[in-house]
Design a protein around this motif. Structure first.
Motif, PDB file in Angstrom:
ATOM      1  N   ASN A  34      22.750  62.971 115.510  1.00 26.46           N
ATOM      2  CA  ASN A  34      23.708  61.837 116.006  1.00 26.46           C
ATOM      3  C   ASN A  34      25.187  61.801 115.288  1.00 26.46           C
ATOM      4  O   ASN A  34      24.956  61.130 114.383  1.00 26.46           O
ATOM      5  CB  ASN A  34      22.989  60.900 116.519  1.00 26.46           C
ATOM      6  N   MET A  35      26.019  62.545 115.874  1.00 29.59           N
ATOM      7  CA  MET A  35      27.166  62.137 115.014  1.00 29.59           C
ATOM      8  C   MET A  35      27.871  60.852 115.368  1.00 29.59           C
ATOM      9  O   MET A  35      28.987  60.683 114.733  1.00 29.59           O
ATOM     10  CB  MET A  35      28.317  63.410 115.624  1.00 29.59           C
ATOM     11  N   ASN A  36      27.422  60.217 116.244  1.00 35.77           N
ATOM     12  CA  ASN A  36      28.010  58.622 116.368  1.00 35.77           C
ATOM     13  C   ASN A  36      27.199  57.757 115.498  1.00 35.77           C
ATOM     14  O   ASN A  36      27.637  56.547 115.446  1.00 35.77           O
ATOM     15  CB  ASN A  36      27.434  58.520 117.939  1.00 35.77           C
ATOM     16  N   GLU A  37      26.230  58.110 114.706  1.00 36.96           N
ATOM     17  CA  GLU A  37      25.564  57.153 113.866  1.00 36.96           C
ATOM     18  C   GLU A  37      25.598  57.448 112.400  1.00 36.96           C
ATOM     19  O   GLU A  37      25.117  59.078 112.160  1.00 36.96           O
ATOM     20  CB  GLU A  37      24.045  56.946 114.482  1.00 36.96           C
ATOM     21  N   ASN A  38      25.795  56.847 111.421  1.00 37.76           N
ATOM     22  CA  ASN A  38      25.958  57.112 110.129  1.00 37.76           C
ATOM     23  C   ASN A  38      26.551  58.564 109.895  1.00 37.76           C
ATOM     24  O   ASN A  38      25.986  59.439 109.277  1.00 37.76           O
ATOM     25  CB  ASN A  38      24.575  57.440 109.407  1.00 37.76           C
ATOM     26  N   PRO A  39      27.975  58.499 110.509  1.00 38.83           N
ATOM     27  CA  PRO A  39      28.480  59.817 110.435  1.00 38.83           C
ATOM     28  C   PRO A  39      28.768  60.310 109.092  1.00 38.83           C
ATOM     29  O   PRO A  39      28.906  61.793 108.956  1.00 38.83           O
ATOM     30  CB  PRO A  39      29.820  59.570 111.262  1.00 38.83           C
ATOM     31  N   GLU A  40      28.801  59.527 108.056  1.00 37.39           N
ATOM     32  CA  GLU A  40      29.312  60.056 106.559  1.00 37.39           C
ATOM     33  C   GLU A  40      28.201  60.951 105.854  1.00 37.39           C
ATOM     34  O   GLU A  40      28.246  61.611 105.198  1.00 37.39           O
ATOM     35  CB  GLU A  40      29.413  58.643 105.775  1.00 37.39           C
ATOM     36  N   HIS A  41      26.967  60.981 106.653  1.00 41.52           N
ATOM     37  CA  HIS A  41      25.968  61.862 106.142  1.00 41.52           C
ATOM     38  C   HIS A  41      25.600  63.020 106.941  1.00 41.52           C
ATOM     39  O   HIS A  41      25.327  64.011 106.709  1.00 41.52           O
ATOM     40  CB  HIS A  41      24.457  61.098 106.281  1.00 41.52           C
ATOM     41  N   LYS A  42      26.252  63.139 108.116  1.00 40.26           N
ATOM     42  CA  LYS A  42      26.160  64.277 109.021  1.00 40.26           C
ATOM     43  C   LYS A  42      26.655  65.732 108.444  1.00 40.26           C
ATOM     44  O   LYS A  42      25.990  66.844 108.746  1.00 40.26           O
ATOM     45  CB  LYS A  42      26.489  64.043 110.501  1.00 40.26           C
ATOM     46  N   PHE A  43      27.877  65.742 107.973  1.00 44.59           N
ATOM     47  CA  PHE A  43      28.405  66.920 107.437  1.00 44.59           C
ATOM     48  C   PHE A  43      27.432  67.534 106.114  1.00 44.59           C
ATOM     49  O   PHE A  43      27.040  68.631 106.382  1.00 44.59           O
ATOM     50  CB  PHE A  43      29.787  66.806 106.685  1.00 44.59           C
ATOM     51  N   ALA A  44      26.974  66.585 105.399  1.00 43.17           N
ATOM     52  CA  ALA A  44      26.085  66.941 104.320  1.00 43.17           C
ATOM     53  C   ALA A  44      24.663  67.446 104.744  1.00 43.17           C
ATOM     54  O   ALA A  44      24.039  68.498 104.426  1.00 43.17           O
ATOM     55  CB  ALA A  44      26.136  65.970 103.368  1.00 43.17           C
TER      56      ALA A  44
END
Length: 235
Positions: A200-210
């Protein structure tokens, strides 16, 4: 004498540290310089000058700020495995035109020296003059994993739909497929992906790339350790 000594020390510090940039600036420079060949350039692509939605900007700034230092970061062994080098790309990023800036930022993050993945972007890596359907199918066949950036624009893009269906031919629960949801509700997801774990790119986006990076590395590691070579049916 004391004033001369202080002046000398200040001068030394200016020469030694005056030209160094802050960590965020180094990360930004690193990410922008590593998207080669022919990265998106705002002078060539006016769409990249548009302001990001708040969630896009959060992802981009957070990903740049958390790049590990290349001097102290050791790349995973899976990136030097024979299995990894059996294909041209580690990740095929499938996205709509409206999400091009976000896809570009993700790719810059993953291709930076700290992570060193090889990504495919349609607008950057397709050969001029080539048939789009052939280019997209070949990109999937030459990529270990495929990220589907599911968004309203994705659902309207016929080439995104084509690439998604090609990726799903091997089954919606394929370990190669990484569905990433952006500004879509559960009921709007393609039926084939409603029972698959998504990012879910709308929640906690700072973790998604990693998290995307870790997913690709985990796939390469598992396949390398098991001695499996991924084979696709030729059509």
């Amino acid at each position: 004498m004391e004033e001369k000594r202080v002046s000398s020390i200040i001068s030394w510090f200016r020469q030694r540290f005056g030209n160094q940039r802050s960590d965020p600036e180094r990360a930004e420079s690193c990410s922008s310089s590593q998207c080669s060949p022919d990265p998106y350039n705002s002078s060539k692509d006016p769409s990249l000058n548009k302001p990001f939605p708040s969630n896009h900007q959060s992802i981009i700034s957070s990903s740049s700020g958390h790049l590990p230092s290349s001097s102290s970061h050791t790349l995973p062994a899976a990136l030097s495995s024979p299995f990894r080098w059996s294909l041209s790309f580690d990740l095929c990023v499938c996205h709509a035109e409206s999400d091009k800036a976000l896809a570009h930022s993700l790719t810059c993050f993953l291709e930076s020296p700290a992570y060193a993945l090889r990504c495919f972007l349609r607008h950057r890596d397709c050969s001029p003059g080539g048939a789009i359907s052939t280019e997209l199918l070949q990109a999937l066949q030459e990529s270990h994993c495929c990220l589907l950036l599911l968004s309203p624009g994705f659902l309207r893009d016929r080439w995104c739909q084509y690439q998604m269906q090609q990726a799903l031919c091997e089954g919606p629960v394929s370990e190669r497929i990484i569905p990433a949801v952006l500004e879509l509700s559960y009921s709007e997801l393609p039926p084939e992906l409603r029972f698959v774990s998504t990012l879910n790119m709308n929640e906690n986006p700072e973790h998604k790339f990693a998290q995307v990076y870790r997913t690709v590395i985990s796939y390469l590691k598992d396949m390398s350790e098991n001695g499996k070579m991924y084979q696709r049916d030729e059509t």
